[in-house]
Motif scaffolding. Structure first.
Motif, mmCIF file in Angstrom:
data_model
loop_
_atom_site.group_PDB
_atom_site.id
_atom_site.type_symbol
_atom_site.label_atom_id
_atom_site.label_comp_id
_atom_site.label_asym_id
_atom_site.label_seq_id
_atom_site.Cartn_x
_atom_site.Cartn_y
_atom_site.Cartn_z
ATOM 1 N N ARG A 62 -1.634 1.159 -1.201
ATOM 2 C CA ARG A 62 -1.411 2.556 -1.607
ATOM 3 C C ARG A 62 -1.630 3.510 -0.433
ATOM 4 O O ARG A 62 -0.854 4.438 -0.206
ATOM 5 N N TYR A 63 -2.713 3.276 0.320
ATOM 6 C CA TYR A 63 -2.963 4.113 1.499
ATOM 7 C C TYR A 63 -1.824 3.978 2.505
ATOM 8 O O TYR A 63 -1.398 4.957 3.123
ATOM 9 N N TYR A 64 -1.341 2.769 2.674
ATOM 10 C CA TYR A 64 -0.265 2.519 3.639
ATOM 11 C C TYR A 64 0.999 3.276 3.241
ATOM 12 O O TYR A 64 1.642 3.907 4.079
ATOM 13 N N HIS A 65 1.348 3.273 1.964
ATOM 14 C CA HIS A 65 2.507 4.039 1.500
ATOM 15 C C HIS A 65 2.269 5.538 1.665
ATOM 16 O O HIS A 65 3.180 6.288 2.028
ATOM 17 N N GLN A 66 1.044 5.974 1.402
ATOM 18 C CA GLN A 66 0.702 7.383 1.571
ATOM 19 C C GLN A 66 0.876 7.803 3.036
ATOM 20 O O GLN A 66 1.365 8.896 3.330
ATOM 21 N N TYR A 67 0.489 6.922 3.941
ATOM 22 C CA TYR A 67 0.628 7.190 5.377
ATOM 23 C C TYR A 67 2.082 7.466 5.728
ATOM 24 O O TYR A 67 2.394 8.435 6.432
ATOM 25 N N PHE A 68 2.998 6.654 5.239
ATOM 26 C CA PHE A 68 4.413 6.852 5.542
ATOM 27 C C PHE A 68 4.949 8.121 4.892
ATOM 28 O O PHE A 68 5.748 8.839 5.487
ATOM 29 N N THR A 69 4.497 8.420 3.694
ATOM 30 C CA THR A 69 4.936 9.631 3.015
ATOM 31 C C THR A 69 4.473 10.874 3.768
ATOM 32 O O THR A 69 5.265 11.786 4.029
ATOM 33 N N GLU A 70 3.199 10.908 4.139
ATOM 34 C CA GLU A 70 2.653 12.076 4.840
ATOM 35 C C GLU A 70 3.277 12.281 6.219
ATOM 36 O O GLU A 70 3.382 13.406 6.689
ATOM 37 N N LEU A 81 5.413 -3.901 12.178
ATOM 38 C CA LEU A 81 5.140 -2.780 13.076
ATOM 39 C C LEU A 81 4.714 -3.297 14.444
ATOM 40 O O LEU A 81 4.070 -4.347 14.540
ATOM 41 N N ASN A 82 5.034 -2.540 15.481
ATOM 42 C CA ASN A 82 4.513 -2.926 16.795
ATOM 43 C C ASN A 82 3.039 -2.522 16.868
ATOM 44 O O ASN A 82 2.504 -1.837 15.997
ATOM 45 N N ARG A 83 2.389 -2.970 17.912
ATOM 46 C CA ARG A 83 0.936 -2.768 18.030
ATOM 47 C C ARG A 83 0.563 -1.286 18.030
ATOM 48 O O ARG A 83 -0.401 -0.877 17.389
ATOM 49 N N ARG A 84 1.329 -0.468 18.719
ATOM 50 C CA ARG A 84 1.024 0.966 18.782
ATOM 51 C C ARG A 84 1.088 1.597 17.391
ATOM 52 O O ARG A 84 0.215 2.380 17.006
ATOM 53 N N ASP A 85 2.117 1.244 16.622
ATOM 54 C CA ASP A 85 2.242 1.800 15.276
ATOM 55 C C ASP A 85 1.141 1.294 14.349
ATOM 56 O O ASP A 85 0.648 2.044 13.496
ATOM 57 N N GLN A 86 0.742 0.037 14.505
ATOM 58 C CA GLN A 86 -0.377 -0.475 13.718
ATOM 59 C C GLN A 86 -1.653 0.279 14.060
ATOM 60 O O GLN A 86 -2.417 0.677 13.170
ATOM 61 N N ASP A 87 -1.886 0.495 15.347
ATOM 62 C CA ASP A 87 -3.082 1.238 15.770
ATOM 63 C C ASP A 87 -3.052 2.668 15.242
ATOM 64 O O ASP A 87 -4.089 3.207 14.838
ATOM 65 N N ASN A 88 -1.869 3.284 15.243
ATOM 66 C CA ASN A 88 -1.753 4.635 14.699
ATOM 67 C C ASN A 88 -2.080 4.665 13.217
ATOM 68 O O ASN A 88 -2.712 5.606 12.736
ATOM 69 N N TYR A 89 -1.646 3.642 12.487
ATOM 70 C CA TYR A 89 -1.976 3.582 11.063
ATOM 71 C C TYR A 89 -3.490 3.489 10.867
ATOM 72 O O TYR A 89 -4.061 4.223 10.058
ATOM 73 N N TRP A 90 -4.159 2.604 11.611
ATOM 74 C CA TRP A 90 -5.598 2.443 11.426
ATOM 75 C C TRP A 90 -6.362 3.687 11.851
ATOM 76 O O TRP A 90 -7.394 4.022 11.263
ATOM 77 N N LYS A 91 -5.856 4.386 12.840
ATOM 78 C CA LYS A 91 -6.492 5.661 13.225
ATOM 79 C C LYS A 91 -6.407 6.636 12.052
ATOM 80 O O LYS A 91 -7.403 7.249 11.672
#
Length: 103
Positions: A62-70, A81-91
């Motif tokens: 749910r958080y992951y979908h919220q991240y893309f929506t926001e 996802l590439n590493r940079r995008d994964q790191d951006n998600y966790w940030k």
């Protein structure tokens, strides 16, 4: 007498070489028991930047979908996802954390 020493040496060598395999087998066995209570579909994902693990369950999804929506981005599977995008998600995820799902 010489044959006896060879036999004993062979036994010690066999024991020395097989000991690491026994340790690895024991560690794997402990991991299996530790994960028995987890849902079969649940995965753990490592966050490199924060050096912690997250359980990837329905809540995390749910958080992951919220991240893309926001962020007005097209949804992509996390594993693609590439590493940079994964790191951006966790940030982003750590900034929106409620303390209910980190391990």
């Amino acid at each position: 007498m010489k044959a006896g020493y060879r036999y004993i040496s062979f036994l010690f060598l066999t024991a020395a070489l097989s000991a690491p395999a026994a340790v690895v087998t024991r560690a794997a066995s402990q991991d299996e028991h530790r994960d028995e209570h987890r849902d079969e579909h649940q995965k753990r994902v490592y966050d490199r930047a924060h050096k912690d693990y997250h359980n990837w369950d329905d809540n995390e999804d749910r958080y992951y979908h919220q991240y893309f929506t926001e962020n007005h981005r097209e949804y992509r599977d996390y594993s693609k996802l590439n590493r940079r995008d994964q790191d951006n998600y966790w940030k982003w995820r750590h900034e929106h954390e409620h303390g209910d799902d980190r391990q």
